[in-house]
Scaffold this motif. Structure first.
Motif, PDB file in Angstrom:
ATOM      1  N   LYS A 149       0.836  -1.211   0.000  1.00  0.00           N
ATOM      2  CA  LYS A 149       0.000   0.000   0.000  1.00  0.00           C
ATOM      3  C   LYS A 149       0.862   1.250   0.000  1.00  0.00           C
ATOM      4  CE  LYS A 149      -1.719   1.887   4.006  1.00  0.00           C
ATOM      5  NZ  LYS A 149      -1.504   3.330   4.109  1.00  0.00           N
TER       6      LYS A 149
ATOM      7  N   ALA B 161      -1.281  10.067   2.104  1.00  0.00           N
ATOM      8  CA  ALA B 161      -0.399  10.026   0.933  1.00  0.00           C
ATOM      9  C   ALA B 161      -0.732  11.100  -0.098  1.00  0.00           C
ATOM     10  CB  ALA B 161      -0.464   8.651   0.283  1.00  0.00           C
TER      11      ALA B 161
ATOM     12  N   TYR C  60       1.987  13.449  -1.347  1.00  0.00           N
ATOM     13  CA  TYR C  60       2.943  13.192  -2.432  1.00  0.00           C
ATOM     14  C   TYR C  60       2.602  13.982  -3.699  1.00  0.00           C
ATOM     15  CZ  TYR C  60       4.552   9.336   0.488  1.00  0.00           C
ATOM     16  OH  TYR C  60       5.042   8.589   1.523  1.00  0.00           O
TER      17      TYR C  60
ATOM     18  N   HIS D 258       8.523  18.031   5.347  1.00  0.00           N
ATOM     19  CA  HIS D 258       8.208  18.147   3.909  1.00  0.00           C
ATOM     20  C   HIS D 258       8.465  19.599   3.494  1.00  0.00           C
ATOM     21  CE1 HIS D 258       5.556  14.401   3.729  1.00  0.00           C
ATOM     22  NE2 HIS D 258       5.759  14.564   5.017  1.00  0.00           N
TER      23      HIS D 258
ATOM     24  N   HIS E 131      14.011  13.950  11.558  1.00  0.00           N
ATOM     25  CA  HIS E 131      13.476  12.606  11.819  1.00  0.00           C
ATOM     26  C   HIS E 131      13.474  11.904  10.463  1.00  0.00           C
ATOM     27  CE1 HIS E 131      10.827   9.537  13.594  1.00  0.00           C
ATOM     28  NE2 HIS E 131      10.296   9.498  12.383  1.00  0.00           N
ATOM     29  N   ALA E 132      13.812  10.623  10.444  1.00  0.00           N
ATOM     30  CA  ALA E 132      13.882   9.903   9.164  1.00  0.00           C
ATOM     31  C   ALA E 132      12.460   9.613   8.669  1.00  0.00           C
ATOM     32  CB  ALA E 132      14.690   8.623   9.330  1.00  0.00           C
ATOM     33  N   SER E 133      11.785  10.664   8.239  1.00  0.00           N
ATOM     34  CA  SER E 133      10.383  10.574   7.842  1.00  0.00           C
ATOM     35  C   SER E 133      10.243   9.927   6.458  1.00  0.00           C
ATOM     36  CB  SER E 133       9.785  11.989   7.826  1.00  0.00           C
ATOM     37  OG  SER E 133       8.712  12.069   6.917  1.00  0.00           O
TER      38      SER E 133
ATOM     39  N   ASP F  60       3.544   0.144  12.251  1.00  0.00           N
ATOM     40  CA  ASP F  60       2.292  -0.338  11.644  1.00  0.00           C
ATOM     41  C   ASP F  60       1.935  -1.759  12.085  1.00  0.00           C
ATOM     42  OD1 ASP F  60       2.205   2.063  10.330  1.00  0.00           O
ATOM     43  OD2 ASP F  60       3.129   1.300   8.507  1.00  0.00           O
TER      44      ASP F  60
ATOM     45  N   ILE G  94       7.007   6.161  17.463  1.00  0.00           N
ATOM     46  CA  ILE G  94       6.769   6.926  16.224  1.00  0.00           C
ATOM     47  C   ILE G  94       5.541   7.835  16.352  1.00  0.00           C
ATOM     48  CG2 ILE G  94       6.458   6.770  13.704  1.00  0.00           C
ATOM     49  CD1 ILE G  94       9.112   5.533  14.574  1.00  0.00           C
ATOM     50  N   TYR G  95       4.433   7.304  16.853  1.00  0.00           N
ATOM     51  CA  TYR G  95       3.200   8.108  16.969  1.00  0.00           C
ATOM     52  C   TYR G  95       2.771   8.197  18.426  1.00  0.00           C
ATOM     53  CZ  TYR G  95       2.812   7.536  11.940  1.00  0.00           C
ATOM     54  OH  TYR G  95       3.052   7.555  10.596  1.00  0.00           O
TER      55      TYR G  95
ATOM     56  N   ARG H 229      -4.740   0.012  11.005  1.00  0.00           N
ATOM     57  CA  ARG H 229      -4.018  -1.080  11.682  1.00  0.00           C
ATOM     58  C   ARG H 229      -4.730  -1.509  12.961  1.00  0.00           C
ATOM     59  NH1 ARG H 229      -1.640  -2.302   7.011  1.00  0.00           N
ATOM     60  NH2 ARG H 229      -0.578  -0.469   6.203  1.00  0.00           N
TER      61      ARG H 229
HETATM   62  N1  EPU Z   1       6.968  13.741  11.222  1.00  0.00           N
HETATM   63  C1  EPU Z   1       7.272  15.029  11.559  1.00  0.00           C
HETATM   64  N2  EPU Z   1       7.306  15.963  10.574  1.00  0.00           N
HETATM   65  C2  EPU Z   1       7.061  15.665   9.276  1.00  0.00           C
HETATM   66  C3  EPU Z   1       6.758  14.339   8.926  1.00  0.00           C
HETATM   67  C4  EPU Z   1       6.717  13.396   9.937  1.00  0.00           C
HETATM   68  O1  EPU Z   1       7.493  15.323  12.735  1.00  0.00           O
HETATM   69  O2  EPU Z   1       7.132  16.572   8.425  1.00  0.00           O
HETATM   70  C5  EPU Z   1       6.887  12.722  12.287  1.00  0.00           C
HETATM   71  C6  EPU Z   1       5.452  12.198  12.433  1.00  0.00           C
HETATM   72  O3  EPU Z   1       4.702  13.011  13.291  1.00  0.00           O
HETATM   73  C7  EPU Z   1       5.660  10.823  12.995  1.00  0.00           C
HETATM   74  C8  EPU Z   1       6.970  10.390  12.378  1.00  0.00           C
HETATM   75  O4  EPU Z   1       7.612  11.577  11.918  1.00  0.00           O
HETATM   76  O5  EPU Z   1       5.821  10.915  14.379  1.00  0.00           O
HETATM   77  C9  EPU Z   1       6.819   9.403  11.232  1.00  0.00           C
HETATM   78  O6  EPU Z   1       6.206  10.003  10.139  1.00  0.00           O
HETATM   79  P1  EPU Z   1       6.535   9.611   8.639  1.00  0.00           P
HETATM   80  O7  EPU Z   1       6.622  10.868   7.867  1.00  0.00           O
HETATM   81  O8  EPU Z   1       7.677   8.653   8.596  1.00  0.00           O
HETATM   82  O9  EPU Z   1       5.229   8.840   8.265  1.00  0.00           O
HETATM   83  P2  EPU Z   1       4.237   9.062   7.042  1.00  0.00           P
HETATM   84  O10 EPU Z   1       5.000   9.254   5.793  1.00  0.00           O
HETATM   85  O11 EPU Z   1       3.211  10.053   7.403  1.00  0.00           O
HETATM   86  C10 EPU Z   1       4.221   6.518   6.470  1.00  0.00           C
HETATM   87  C11 EPU Z   1       3.165   5.479   6.285  1.00  0.00           C
HETATM   88  C12 EPU Z   1       2.560   5.125   7.626  1.00  0.00           C
HETATM   89  C13 EPU Z   1       3.649   4.642   8.567  1.00  0.00           C
HETATM   90  C14 EPU Z   1       4.766   5.688   8.670  1.00  0.00           C
HETATM   91  C15 EPU Z   1       5.949   5.236   9.502  1.00  0.00           C
HETATM   92  C16 EPU Z   1       2.373   5.998   4.087  1.00  0.00           C
HETATM   93  C17 EPU Z   1       1.273   6.483   3.232  1.00  0.00           C
HETATM   94  N3  EPU Z   1       2.148   5.990   5.403  1.00  0.00           N
HETATM   95  O12 EPU Z   1       3.545   7.653   7.014  1.00  0.00           O
HETATM   96  O13 EPU Z   1       1.667   4.066   7.371  1.00  0.00           O
HETATM   97  O14 EPU Z   1       3.110   4.425   9.845  1.00  0.00           O
HETATM   98  O15 EPU Z   1       5.240   6.016   7.342  1.00  0.00           O
HETATM   99  O16 EPU Z   1       6.523   4.087   8.960  1.00  0.00           O
HETATM  100  O17 EPU Z   1       3.412   5.578   3.605  1.00  0.00           O
HETATM  101  C18 EPU Z   1      -0.188   2.679   7.742  1.00  0.00           C
HETATM  102  O18 EPU Z   1       0.162   2.061   6.729  1.00  0.00           O
HETATM  103  O19 EPU Z   1      -1.080   2.285   8.519  1.00  0.00           O
HETATM  104  C19 EPU Z   1       0.497   3.936   8.064  1.00  0.00           C
HETATM  105  C20 EPU Z   1       0.020   4.802   8.941  1.00  0.00           C
END
Ligand code: EPU
Length: 419
Positions: free
Chosen positions: A23, A94, A97, A127, A161-163, A305, A327-328, A371
């Motif tokens: 996904k 997403a 993106y 971002h 953070h490795a986002s 997840d 993470i969350y 999840r």
């Molecule tokens: N974060 C920041 N600033 C940002 C971006 C993120 O502080 O600009 C923090 C978030 O608050 C969080 C952490 O960084 O605490 C992780 O965020 P990340 O950006 O890595 O996550 P995401 O891109 O929003 C994707 C998946 C999530 C998954 C996370 C972590 C997609 C569409 N979503 O989210 O998937 O939990 O990475 O691996 O790829 C799921 O599939 O159920 C799901 C939630």
């Protein structure tokens, strides 16, 4: 109107299951196809709600998208609109993106603050930091990001953070920027590598995806390509949890065992049998799990997840387990539902303390997010009696043909339309 899943639990699940495409790769790869001035064919897409929503958003931007089962043909040659429909944007995280992809393609984007699962604050600061470093302006106007970039210019960007999302969004814009971009402390998740490989198949120049430093040299054009999405590691992990939880014996085909090492290691620590092949995993539930500690981390650590399905498994462990969700900050909403089923769990901030009970019992519960929904399915499968799960729409966002797949493994589950 939403469907319910009704599960008569207590049956060991066994047999073979095929994992669908990822996904989290699919939603990024589809958005990335907007960067291409030709036709892209993307295979092994999961047939899930998020893919359908993204298709509608891409069409609203002027792309032609044909979805035939797990294959999409995307012709983004003539995209001319940069304003994503807010009501669709709000449905998934997403959507963010679209910002990187539209900036790279059109130099403009107007995309609302993305929605997605309610699992904690989900800021966009990284971002913004990355895209601004590439020369884009980003203003938040009435809940929408209004972004412009006459020229995107490569830059060195350090992520605090490795986002996952920020790494992918920056990659999308940077592969069309002038010069070299370096992303330091990049996310290393397999779906980040998948997106980089897809961009590479269209002619982008990206090195280092899968490590913490990604180097991108911008190119003027990206050409059409044919690409197949990676298997879903979270679906794989969910089946692993189900095998262990039901004391079953499941062989998970078409997965990448290497991506699952943290999960396999935890299951082995719990006393479960895990067999690894080239592209399959076999998990056998050997009895009550031994209690363990789990800390969720960025890849290759234990994935956030899978925190929920594994908490369910630990709710019947032979002792006290601890989960640390790093993470969350609010990914424990499902615990209240789990307590209704007899689980003994206390939550303090990001820590969940679980005292294993002999068994869970079936009752009426409700999925609070994707999840969490998967976790309740695991709980229902192992519980005594009947569990009825409402809000199945959340589960549909991420799991393809969940009822059919469960039935094929011997589960007593049916889907009923509410009302
Ligand atoms: N974060 C920041 N600033 C940002 C971006 C993120 O502080 O600009 C923090 C978030 O608050 C969080 C952490 O960084 O605490 C992780 O965020 P990340 O950006 O890595 O996550 P995401 O891109 O929003 C994707 C998946 C999530 C998954 C996370 C972590 C997609 C569409 N979503 O989210 O998937 O939990 O990475 O691996 O790829 C799921 O599939 O159920 C799901 C939630």
């Amino acid at each position: 109107m939403d469907d319910k899943l009704v599960i008569n639990g207590g049956k060991p699940l066994s047999g073979e299951i095929h994992v669908s495409g990822s996904k989290n790769s699919a939603v990024a790869v589809l958005a990335a196809a907007l960067l291409c001035e030709g036709v892209c064919v993307v295979e092994n897409l999961p047939t899930i709600e998020d893919v359908v929503v993204l298709k509608s958003m891409m069409e609203a931007l002027g792309a032609k998208v044909e979805l035939d089962g797990s294959t999409a043909r995307i012709d983004a040659s003539d995209i001319n609109r940069y304003h994503a429909p807010i009501e669709l944007v709000r449905k998934m995280r997403a959507s963010n993106y679209l910002i990187g992809a539209l900036l790279g393609r059109l130099g403009r984007a107007q995309v609302g603050i993305p929605g997605g699962c309610d699992i904690g604050t989900r800021p966009m600061d990284l971002h913004e930091k990355g895209l601004r470093a590439l020369g884009a302006s980003m203003a938040l106007v009435r809940g929408e990001y209004v972004c412009n970039a006459k020229n995107l210019i490569g830059a060195e960007i350090y992520l605090d953070h490795a986002s996952v999302g920020a790494t992918i969004n920056i990659m999308l814009a940077a592969c069309k920027a002038q010069g070299r971009t370096v992303i330091v402390n990049a996310a290393r998740e397999p779906h980040v590598v998948d997106v980089a490989n897809f961009l590479g198949s269209m002619g982008a120049n990206i090195k280092g995806a899968g490590t913490d430093t990604i180097r991108i040299r911008g190119v003027a054009h990206l050409h059409g390509s044919r690409y197949s999405i990676l298997p879903d590691m979270i679906e794989t992990g969910t089946w692993m949890a189900i095998a262990a939880a039901t004391k079953g014996d499941i062989t998970i085909r078409d997965c990448v065992p290497f991506h699952m090492e943290s999960v396999s290691a935890k299951l082995e620590e719990m006393g479960m049998y895990v067999e690894e092949g080239e592209d399959y995993l076999r998990v056998k539930g050997t009895g009550r799990p031994r209690p363990v500690s789990i800390t969720t981390m960025v890849y290759p650590g234990f994935p956030t997840d899978l925190q929920q399905p594994f908490a369910v498994l630990l709710s019947v462990a032979s002792g006290h387990s601890v989960i640390n969700e790093t993470i969350y900050e609010s990914r424990y909403k499902y615990i209240d539902e789990l307590r209704r089923m007899g689980a003994e769990v206390r939550v303090m901030d990001r820590i969940a303390m679980i005292d294993g009970v002999e068994a869970l019992w079936g009752t009426e519960v409700s999925a609070t997010d994707l999840r969490a929904g998967a976790a309740l399915v695991v709980a229902g499968l192992m519980a005594d009696g009947t569990t009825s799960i409402s809000n199945v729409k959340y589960i549909d966002r991420g799991y393809e043909h969940i009822t059919e797949k469960l039935v094929s493994l011997g589960a007593d589950v049916r889907r009923i339309r509410e009302g």
